[in-house]
Design an enzyme around this catalytic site. Structure first.
Site, mmCIF file in Angstrom:
data_model
loop_
_atom_site.group_PDB
_atom_site.id
_atom_site.type_symbol
_atom_site.label_atom_id
_atom_site.label_comp_id
_atom_site.label_asym_id
_atom_site.label_seq_id
_atom_site.Cartn_x
_atom_site.Cartn_y
_atom_site.Cartn_z
ATOM 1 N N VAL A 616 32.652 39.453 40.449
ATOM 2 C CA VAL A 616 31.713 38.349 40.663
ATOM 3 C C VAL A 616 31.719 37.452 39.426
ATOM 4 C CG1 VAL A 616 29.305 37.701 41.101
ATOM 5 C CG2 VAL A 616 30.243 39.773 42.145
ATOM 6 N N GLY A 671 45.297 28.937 38.544
ATOM 7 C CA GLY A 671 44.941 30.366 38.680
ATOM 8 C C GLY A 671 43.497 30.600 39.066
ATOM 9 N N LYS A 689 31.394 38.022 47.204
ATOM 10 C CA LYS A 689 30.702 38.133 45.912
ATOM 11 C C LYS A 689 29.199 38.239 46.112
ATOM 12 C CE LYS A 689 34.178 35.505 43.367
ATOM 13 N NZ LYS A 689 34.605 34.163 43.007
ATOM 14 N N GLY A 811 39.988 32.122 36.580
ATOM 15 C CA GLY A 811 41.104 31.876 35.665
ATOM 16 C C GLY A 811 41.672 33.192 35.177
HETATM 17 N N1 LIG Z 1 42.206 34.558 39.552
HETATM 18 C C1 LIG Z 1 40.928 34.712 39.198
HETATM 19 O O1 LIG Z 1 40.338 33.855 38.539
HETATM 20 C C2 LIG Z 1 40.190 35.915 39.578
HETATM 21 C C3 LIG Z 1 40.754 36.852 40.379
HETATM 22 N N2 LIG Z 1 40.079 37.988 40.716
HETATM 23 C C4 LIG Z 1 40.704 38.944 41.584
HETATM 24 O O2 LIG Z 1 41.862 39.472 40.952
HETATM 25 C C5 LIG Z 1 42.801 39.888 41.920
HETATM 26 C C6 LIG Z 1 44.178 39.350 41.555
HETATM 27 O O3 LIG Z 1 44.147 37.969 41.598
HETATM 28 P P1 LIG Z 1 45.392 37.149 41.051
HETATM 29 O O4 LIG Z 1 45.948 37.753 39.842
HETATM 30 O O5 LIG Z 1 44.921 35.755 40.984
HETATM 31 O O6 LIG Z 1 46.433 37.337 42.251
HETATM 32 P P2 LIG Z 1 48.018 37.121 42.231
HETATM 33 O O7 LIG Z 1 48.438 36.768 43.605
HETATM 34 O O8 LIG Z 1 48.406 36.224 41.145
HETATM 35 O O9 LIG Z 1 48.583 38.565 41.899
HETATM 36 C C7 LIG Z 1 48.446 39.646 42.741
HETATM 37 C C8 LIG Z 1 49.369 40.739 42.291
HETATM 38 O O10 LIG Z 1 49.062 41.888 43.044
HETATM 39 C C9 LIG Z 1 50.281 42.486 43.506
HETATM 40 N N3 LIG Z 1 50.029 43.309 44.669
HETATM 41 C C10 LIG Z 1 49.662 42.936 45.909
HETATM 42 N N4 LIG Z 1 49.494 44.028 46.675
HETATM 43 C C11 LIG Z 1 49.726 45.096 45.899
HETATM 44 C C12 LIG Z 1 49.697 46.493 46.109
HETATM 45 N N5 LIG Z 1 49.364 47.001 47.274
HETATM 46 N N6 LIG Z 1 50.002 47.308 45.073
HETATM 47 C C13 LIG Z 1 50.351 46.800 43.877
HETATM 48 N N7 LIG Z 1 50.395 45.489 43.624
HETATM 49 C C14 LIG Z 1 50.089 44.640 44.618
HETATM 50 C C15 LIG Z 1 51.139 41.287 43.796
HETATM 51 O O11 LIG Z 1 52.491 41.703 43.889
HETATM 52 P P3 LIG Z 1 53.545 40.871 44.782
HETATM 53 O O12 LIG Z 1 53.918 39.724 43.916
HETATM 54 O O13 LIG Z 1 54.631 41.870 44.996
HETATM 55 O O14 LIG Z 1 52.826 40.479 46.034
HETATM 56 C C16 LIG Z 1 50.832 40.466 42.542
HETATM 57 O O15 LIG Z 1 51.593 40.923 41.453
HETATM 58 C C17 LIG Z 1 42.254 39.392 43.243
HETATM 59 O O16 LIG Z 1 41.638 40.436 43.927
HETATM 60 C C18 LIG Z 1 41.219 38.351 42.854
HETATM 61 O O17 LIG Z 1 40.171 38.224 43.775
HETATM 62 C C19 LIG Z 1 38.823 38.228 40.282
HETATM 63 C C20 LIG Z 1 38.207 37.350 39.450
HETATM 64 C C21 LIG Z 1 38.834 36.084 39.069
HETATM 65 N N1 LIG Z 2 39.139 32.749 43.620
HETATM 66 C C1 LIG Z 2 38.015 33.145 42.882
HETATM 67 C C2 LIG Z 2 38.458 33.803 41.628
HETATM 68 C C3 LIG Z 2 37.458 34.712 41.137
HETATM 69 O O1 LIG Z 2 36.959 35.597 41.784
HETATM 70 C C4 LIG Z 2 37.168 31.960 42.534
HETATM 71 O O2 LIG Z 2 37.605 30.878 42.814
HETATM 72 O O3 LIG Z 2 36.082 32.127 41.992
#
Ligand SMILES: NC(=O)C1=CN([C@@H]2O[C@H](COP(=O)(O)OP(=O)(O)OC[C@H]3O[C@@H](n4cnc5c(N)ncnc54)[C@H](OP(=O)(O)O)[C@@H]3O)[C@@H](O)[C@H]2O)C=CC1
Ligand SMILES: N[C@@H](CC=O)C(=O)O
Length: 833
Positions: A616, A671, A689, A811
């Site tokens: 969140v 991102g 959230k 981010g």
């Molecule tokens: N971006 C943000 O600001 C925020 C993100 N989050 C959360 O963080 C998480 C990741 O987000 P983000 O980094 O932006 O996403 P991305 O799409 O950039 O990265 C996701 C990664 O997860 C991998 N993946 C997917 N499925 C699996 C699996 N079953 N086992 C192992 N690896 C797997 C993907 O691999 P592949 O490339 O092979 O698909 C990829 O490397 C999300 O749940 C998001 O809600 C939370 C707070 C803020």
């Molecule tokens: N996609 C989400 C990332 C964090 O959880 C957002 O935009 O807030």
């Protein structure tokens, strides 16, 4: 005649088992003999003792030919070793070996005829290993320029006639040694270890670690000041190096520590060996023949000289735990006394026994191979009480491991037992029984065999390492996962040096590939390395075997930086294995209420942490703040929040005149969005959230309870790719530009807000509402910039001025820092900080 005291050196079978090793031994003895008087004790070469046992077995079965073939093997090894060192005397040395082994061949012939190998005959058979090695070593030493003489231990060490594990008559042995030592200074005496003789000259053997015992007795008898046991390890380690990669050789130990370690089964030491050394104040050194300049471990009356007080962790495996409990307390029972006496009578070694304070129950630990005998002996002793149901049926647990912490300084340390047990508890290891010796030098516990490695590693790290090791298995190497790796890389040294936390990434996976190394993966180029791994079908892949390896490592943490659905099954497997979870993934927390409750209960049941602060508003301390409000007894009346960093950013871009399609693409590139931005634009991400927050308040709501108005209407092509969807957004640009114009003319700002109102519980109105709102300037959230989020808590205590948490809400870098903070929280909690 010089009065310089003797040194005794003992060489094990592997040290004299091959020509290069034998050559080293000869050089070593030669060098030390020049420095002062020396006596040498030697074991049988290589596997000779095992072969002699085999030969005796074959002869007993009447297979003389097979038995003599084994003798041939022994002869060949001895001749090859001798010839390699003294090629010029190959024939003479071979003849020597033949003449030494001739009586063995005759003996085996006799055994094969009678098909009977009595205990005395068996001891005679076994004695040939040491006789051959000591004779040859003396000859090879002399040939190399170090005058040496074979001295038959059977004429010096006097024992009783318990063949196989004879008891030494220490006084007579000492007399004989004292009488003969005068002639030993001119020529290095080489004695066969392990063998001795009865007063009437029948050959006996001394049992396990017999050669070390010989060396200690010889040292005591001849007034030596030091015994060096030469082996193939650098000394006595803080733990079994096969189990703990960080185990290190201990420089100094006290005699007391040595005895304690010997008593709990450290294979390099035996209590019998320690006793003559302690009685006569003789030092014991354990050194490595292959690294003769390494000082090894010195065990003496003083112990540590450098202020370092390492704690050794000894393990004894292949044990069984017997629990015996009286149903009714009675003074007459003397349960402990009777059980121990019965086991003694049955010849069963008891490695640990511990009784309840009132004597109503006793737990004993015995060798697993002796379990049936032990059980029979106890049941026999308690036959009547068992029949009258006065005693519970015996509770048996096997296999178990005895784990003992040994340190001289333990008695002076504060809360040693507390640290020991809490370290084990923190990794989910169940202690089945425990005991602390009166010496205050040791504390022992019994754990399931399956927990041996993790228990040893954890206690070793807790007591011996200045830093705490944390083992990370990271799922996801995208926006958040990639940034997390970069932050671990950047912070690793500082965390270790300044905060005592050694982070190790032991595993990395994406949806189709996985890398794992229990020793830690090098962080440089890690993502590229993963990309080179052969991909597998994500549908059929299982990561459970990786968890099985992870659970064996110190402070194992599964870090979920994916947006994967269904990953809660893996969390459950992790919890069951004592693995903590840190997740940025909201989906497991947005499962139907019962499933989410079951997941959290599983973590609690296994005493592991599940932290998810970043689910969140990224790294903003929202969940923690809410938990503190609830914990401290405040009542939350309303939560209003802008929970989407990406949609907040898009709103700001729209207000600045940027078209919707462009602002969404930018949010994705920076991102802020979910891997699929439709999750953000549909409001699902915010709904999750808001649901997570409501559930932290204890409200048993589900996603379907959220009154949700999407920010962008549902994609009419649900199966379309992300790119196609982004492209299609252009069609909405004009409508969103109009909407923004209307807002501007009304003096409002477009926002996408969540509202959680617990007062609506039990009414027809939704508790959680999520949707777009046009808010007036000056209202909370109107002045948010970029991807800022805010959460406002109106509570009983914060009623006039709501408690507001505000800052970057999305981010990669900020989220990764929140994930890292959650990881460090686990480490700090385990260290009691
Ligand atoms: N971006 C943000 O600001 C925020 C993100 N989050 C959360 O963080 C998480 C990741 O987000 P983000 O980094 O932006 O996403 P991305 O799409 O950039 O990265 C996701 C990664 O997860 C991998 N993946 C997917 N499925 C699996 C699996 N079953 N086992 C192992 N690896 C797997 C993907 O691999 P592949 O490339 O092979 O698909 C990829 O490397 C999300 O749940 C998001 O809600 C939370 C707070 C803020
Ligand atoms: N996609 C989400 C990332 C964090 O959880 C957002 O935009 O807030």
């Amino acid at each position: 005649m010089s009065s310089t005291p003797f040194q005794v050196m003992k060489f094990g079978g592997s040290s004299v088992g091959s020509p290069p090793r034998l050559r080293q031994v000869i050089e070593l003895i030669g060098r030390h003999a020049k420095q002062g008087p020396l006596a040498v004790v030697v074991s049988a070469m290589g596997d000779t003792t095992d072969w002699l046992i085999e030969a005796a077995g074959l002869a007993t079965q009447g297979d003389l030919e097979g038995s003599l073939a084994v003798v041939e093997r022994i002869a060949h090894l001895a001749k090859t070793n001798a010839a390699a060192l003294e090629p010029a005397r190959t024939t003479a040395l071979a003849e020597r070996v033949e003449s030494l082994l001739a009586p063995l061949r005759l003996l085996l012939q006799g055994i094969s005829l009678t098909r009977e190998c009595s205990a005395p005959s068996r001891d005679r058979v076994l004695s040939f290993g040491e006789l051959v090695s000591a004779t040859l070593l003396a000859e090879l030493l002399t040939a190399s320029g170090t005058e040496a003489t074979f001295r038959d231990a059977r004429q010096l060490l006097v024992t009783d006639d318990r063949f196989g594990a004879a008891r030494v008559d220490v006084a007579r042995t000492r007399e004989r040694l004292q009488a003969s030592v005068a002639g030993w200074r001119a020529s290095v005496p080489v004695l066969p270890g392990f063998i001795a003789a009865t007063p009437d000259g029948r050959t006996t053997t001394l049992g396990r670690n017999g050669s070390d015992y010989t060396a200690a007795l010889v040292a005591q008898g001849i007034g030596a000041t030091e015994v060096t046991v030469w082996t193939d390890v650098l000394g006595l380690h803080t733990a079994d190096p096969d189990l703990v990669s960080d185990a290190y050789p201990v420089a100094h130990l006290t005699h007391g520590e040595g005895l304690e370690l010997a008593a709990v089964g450290v294979r390099m030491l035996h209590p019998r060996t320690m006793i003559p050394l302690i009685e006569s104040g003789i030092s014991l050194r354990i050194r490595n023949t292959m690294h003769p300049d390494h000082p090894g471990t010195l065990i003496d009356a003083i112990g540590s000289r450098d202020g370092q007080r390492p704690t050794c962790i000894a393990t004894r495996e292949e044990l069984a735990l017997l629990g015996i409990e009286v149903r009714k307390l009675s003074d007459q029972f003397q349960l402990g006394e009777r059980v121990l006496a019965a086991l003694r009578e049955a010849g069963v070694t008891v490695w640990l026994s511990t009784q309840s304070a009132n004597g109503q129950s006793i737990a004993v630990v015995v060798p697993r191979p002796d379990l049936l005998r032990a059980r029979g002996a106890v049941e026999n002793e308690l036959t009547q009480e068992l029949a009258r149901h006065e005693v519970e049926p015996l509770a048996i647990r096997e296999p178990v491991t005895l784990l003992t912490l040994v340190a001289e300084a333990m008695g002076q340390g504060v809360n040693v037992a507390g640290r020991f047990f809490s370290a084990l508890g923190a990794v989910g290891v169940n202690v089945r029984a425990s005991a602390q010796g009166a010496s205050s030098r040791s504390i022992s516990c019994v754990v399931d065999a399956a927990d041996t490695a993790i228990a040893v590693r954890t206690t070793h790290a807790a007591f011996n390492l200045a830093h705490q090791q944390v083992s990370l298995f990271l799922l996801g190497r995208g926006t958040v996962g990639g940034q997390l790796l970069a932050q671990v890389r950047a912070q690793q040294a500082l965390l270790k040096d300044k905060h005592g936390i050694a982070l190790r990434v032991v595993g990395l996976a994406d949806s189709r590939r996985v890398l794992f190394d229990a020793a830690g993966l090098p962080l440089e180029g890690l993502e590229e390395r993963l990309a080179r791994v052969e991909p597998v079908n994500p549908e059929t892949r299982t990561l459970v075997p990786v968890l099985d390896e992870l659970r064996r490592l110190p402070v194992p943490i599964l870090v979920d930086c994916t947006a994967a659905s269904g990953i809660e099954a893996l969390y459950t497997e992790a919890f069951r294995r004592g693995i903590h979870v840190v997740g940025a993934n909201k989906k497991p927390l947005a499962l139907p209420w019962d499933d989410r409750e079951a997941l959290l209960a599983e973590a609690r049941r296994h005493h592991v942490a599940y932290h998810y602060e970043t689910t969140v508003a990224s790294s903003l301390p929202v969940i923690d703040t809410l938990a503190n409000l609830v914990r401290t007894g405040d009542t939350v009346r309303l939560i209003t929040a802008s929970l989407s960093g990406s949609v907040g950013f898009i709103c700001n871009e729209l207000m600045a005149g940027v078209p919707l399609s462009v602002s969404v693409r930018t949010a994705k590139e920076r991102g802020f969005t979910e891997p699929d931005p439709r999750e953000d634009l549909s409001g699902t991400d915010v709904a999750r959230k808001a649901l997570i927050l409501a559930r932290e308040l204890g409200l048993p709501l589900s996603l379907s309870d959220v009154a949700l108005e999407p920010f962008v209407p549902e994609d009419p092509r649900p199966g379309a790719s992300v790119d196609t969807f982004l492209h299609g957004l252009k069609a909405l640009d004009a409508a969103y530009a109009d909407r923004v114009t209307r807002c501007r003319s009304a003096g409002t700002v477009l926002r996408y807000l969540a509202r959680i109102d617990p007062s609506k519980v039990g009414t027809d109105s939704p508790v959680i509402r999520v949707g777009p709102v046009a808010i007036e300037a000056g209202q909370p959230g109107a002045d948010l910039r970029g991807a800022e989020s805010f959460v406002s808590f109106t509570t009983t205590r914060h009623s006039d001025f709501p408690l507001v948490v505000r800052g970057a809400g999305a981010g990669g870098a900020v989220t990764a820092s929140g994930v890292l903070a959650d990881i460090l929280r686990i480490s700090q909690a385990l260290r009691g900080r």
